[in-house]
Design a protein around this motif. Structure first.
Motif, mmCIF file in Angstrom:
data_model
loop_
_atom_site.group_PDB
_atom_site.id
_atom_site.type_symbol
_atom_site.label_atom_id
_atom_site.label_comp_id
_atom_site.label_asym_id
_atom_site.label_seq_id
_atom_site.Cartn_x
_atom_site.Cartn_y
_atom_site.Cartn_z
ATOM 1 N N LEU A 149 0.844 -1.191 0.000
ATOM 2 C CA LEU A 149 0.000 0.000 0.000
ATOM 3 C C LEU A 149 0.877 1.236 0.000
ATOM 4 N N ILE A 150 0.640 2.129 -0.966
ATOM 5 C CA ILE A 150 1.339 3.410 -1.046
ATOM 6 C C ILE A 150 0.401 4.490 -0.519
ATOM 7 N N PHE B 22 5.171 5.109 2.541
ATOM 8 C CA PHE B 22 4.667 6.456 2.785
ATOM 9 C C PHE B 22 5.479 7.441 1.960
ATOM 10 N N LEU B 23 4.807 8.245 1.134
ATOM 11 C CA LEU B 23 5.467 9.300 0.378
ATOM 12 C C LEU B 23 5.454 10.564 1.228
ATOM 13 N N HIS C 67 4.948 -2.756 13.906
ATOM 14 C CA HIS C 67 4.052 -3.857 13.550
ATOM 15 C C HIS C 67 4.172 -4.369 12.118
ATOM 16 N N LEU C 68 4.475 -3.488 11.167
ATOM 17 C CA LEU C 68 4.539 -3.883 9.758
ATOM 18 C C LEU C 68 5.770 -3.262 9.107
ATOM 19 N N PRO C 69 6.292 -3.884 8.032
ATOM 20 C CA PRO C 69 7.392 -3.256 7.291
ATOM 21 C C PRO C 69 6.939 -1.928 6.704
ATOM 22 N N VAL C 70 7.655 -0.869 7.029
ATOM 23 C CA VAL C 70 7.309 0.479 6.592
ATOM 24 C C VAL C 70 8.512 1.094 5.892
ATOM 25 N N SER D 188 4.324 6.465 12.410
ATOM 26 C CA SER D 188 4.937 5.958 13.633
ATOM 27 C C SER D 188 4.214 4.741 14.196
ATOM 28 N N CYS D 189 2.882 4.763 14.170
ATOM 29 C CA CYS D 189 2.124 3.689 14.833
ATOM 30 C C CYS D 189 2.294 2.346 14.130
#
Length: 429
Positions: free
Chosen positions: A190-191, A289-290, A309-312, A304-305
């Motif tokens: 998801l972008i 995240f762009l 929990h997930l690859p960011v 941050s949240c």
């Protein structure tokens, strides 16, 4: 339940009473002589009482209140005497208050980025109702365009763009529809485009996080809000002069008692937000995240949240850096936003006062040299995905490039110097 600022507070008589009460001195004298160091004079002009109130509220609700001197040392009446117009004096006082607390580098946490204006705290000219707060955000980016683009590829990549987090009631239907489509497709990456998102309502960012999160995160910590020790222990007595109002501007009653902000539970345990899964999307494995230097506040909270929990992956430039939030207080005809709580993720992380660095560096004003007129941010994401999957994505970056340029021009025309993390929901003691 939440509070907002009511037009009824604009009554001169009521405001004057609030200002006198806000000086909350334990001193019983009518003169200014022999005033204890942590109490303000009992009497004074309207301007003097307003100067007192700004400092006295900061002494109880400012996140870094422990760095402030006592009232007698700060002496707002003398320090800002003769500064006109009055608003200039109040703005100068707020700036001075926010420069006491220093970071590890010896610089104020609220170091100025333009003139004598704090990095976070803010003085609003007029009191606004909850509806007016919403209208301010909507004027920056109309809610009908709150979700700028929904795009999906056959390779299970989804794209969303947000210019601001408008009130959830304005965005919920469109959000639900977008995530229904994502769930049907079963997107895995998801972008989320936050390039010009300066923040907005916490409840909206929270809802988006719950739509993205898989059910495996149910009841795990999303984020928490840490207030200063005075607020946490319920000793911010000055807040008894701030009514706790409902949606219609009426002061809330509980068990026959009129509720004020002093009745809010600011303890650590009462200010932990956990994931509560919304929607049917369960397949997201990675979030991109762009971001730019304009990405701030609730946008950074959303980033941050998910980090624990997930690859960011952040694509772009370092974000603005605002891990603090606010709730407004009324002083005379002004709203004062003092940075009042620290935002922490599940790991307790909040150290992004200088912004969150990008994992994939892309300059905001960079030009695509390939001649394809592509959005270089999207291209960078697709290259990263292709590098890990070994196959080319079908997601169109050309189409998104046109959409983003239109958004950028609009954001410049409708820019705002300040979009706070708007805290609406509180628990009572």
């Amino acid at each position: 339940m939440f509070f907002h600022l009511s037009k009824y507070l604009r009554s001169y008589q009521y405001l004057f009473l609030i200002l006198i009460a806000a000086s909350y001195t334990s001193c019983k004298k009518d003169s200014d002589e022999d005033v204890p160091p942590n109490a303000s004079p009992k009497t004074g002009t309207r301007n003097e009482l307003t100067l007192d109130s700004i400092f006295l509220y900061a002494k109880e609700i400012y996140y870094w209140q422990e760095a402030l001197p006592d009232y007698a040392t700060f002496n707002p009446r003398k320090r800002y005497a003769g500064i006109f117009p009055e608003r200039t004096a109040y703005q100068k006082e707020l700036f001075d208050i926010t420069q006491y607390k220093l970071n590890a580098a010896g610089l104020p946490y609220e170091k100025s980025t333009s003139g004598e204006y704090p990095r976070y705290s803010y003085l609003a000219e007029e009191q606004m109702t909850s509806a007016q707060h919403a209208a301010t955000l909507v004027s920056i980016m109309p809610s009908s365009e709150g979700i700028q683009k929904v795009e999906m590829s056959k390779d299970k990549i989804g794209y969303l763009s947000f210019h601001s987090f408008d009130p959830l009631s304005n965005m919920k239907a469109e959000l639900d529809k977008a995530f229904e489509e994502f769930a049907f497709t079963g997107i895995e990456a998801l972008i989320i485009d936050l390039r010009h998102n300066q923040g907005g309502y916490v409840e909206t960012a929270e809802y988006i996080a719950n739509l993205i999160a898989p059910s495996s995160l149910q009841s795990k910590v999303m984020f928490s809000e840490l207030f200063n020790p005075i607020l946490r222990s319920g000793r911010a007595s000055i807040l008894r002069h701030q009514p706790y109002l409902d949606d219609n501007g009426n002061q809330v009653r509980k068990d026959g008692k009129l509720i004020t902000l002093a009745d809010i539970n600011f303890s650590e345990n009462a200010n932990i937000t956990k994931f509560t899964k919304a929607g049917k999307l369960e397949t997201v494995k990675k979030i991109y995240f762009l971001v730019t230097g304009k990405t701030a506040s609730a946008s950074e909270l959303l980033i941050s949240c998910f980090k624990p929990h997930l690859p960011v992956r952040l694509v772009g430039e370092r974000t603005y850096g605002k891990p603090v939030g606010f709730f407004p207080v009324n002083i005379d005809q002004y709203e004062i936003y003092l940075a009042s709580f620290l935002l922490r993720n599940a790991d307790g992380w909040s150290d992004y006062f200088d912004g969150i660095p990008a994992d994939i560096l892309v300059k905001e004003n960079a030009v695509d040299l390939s001649g394809d007129n592509q959005d270089i941010y999207i291209s960078a994401v697709l290259k990263d995905i292709e590098g890990s999957t070994g196959k080319k994505s079908s997601l169109s970056s050309k189409k998104m490039a046109t959409v983003h340029r239109q958004q950028s021009e609009l954001s410049i025309q409708q820019s705002s110097d300040f979009i706070p993390i708007v805290k609406r929901q509180f628990k009572l003691k």
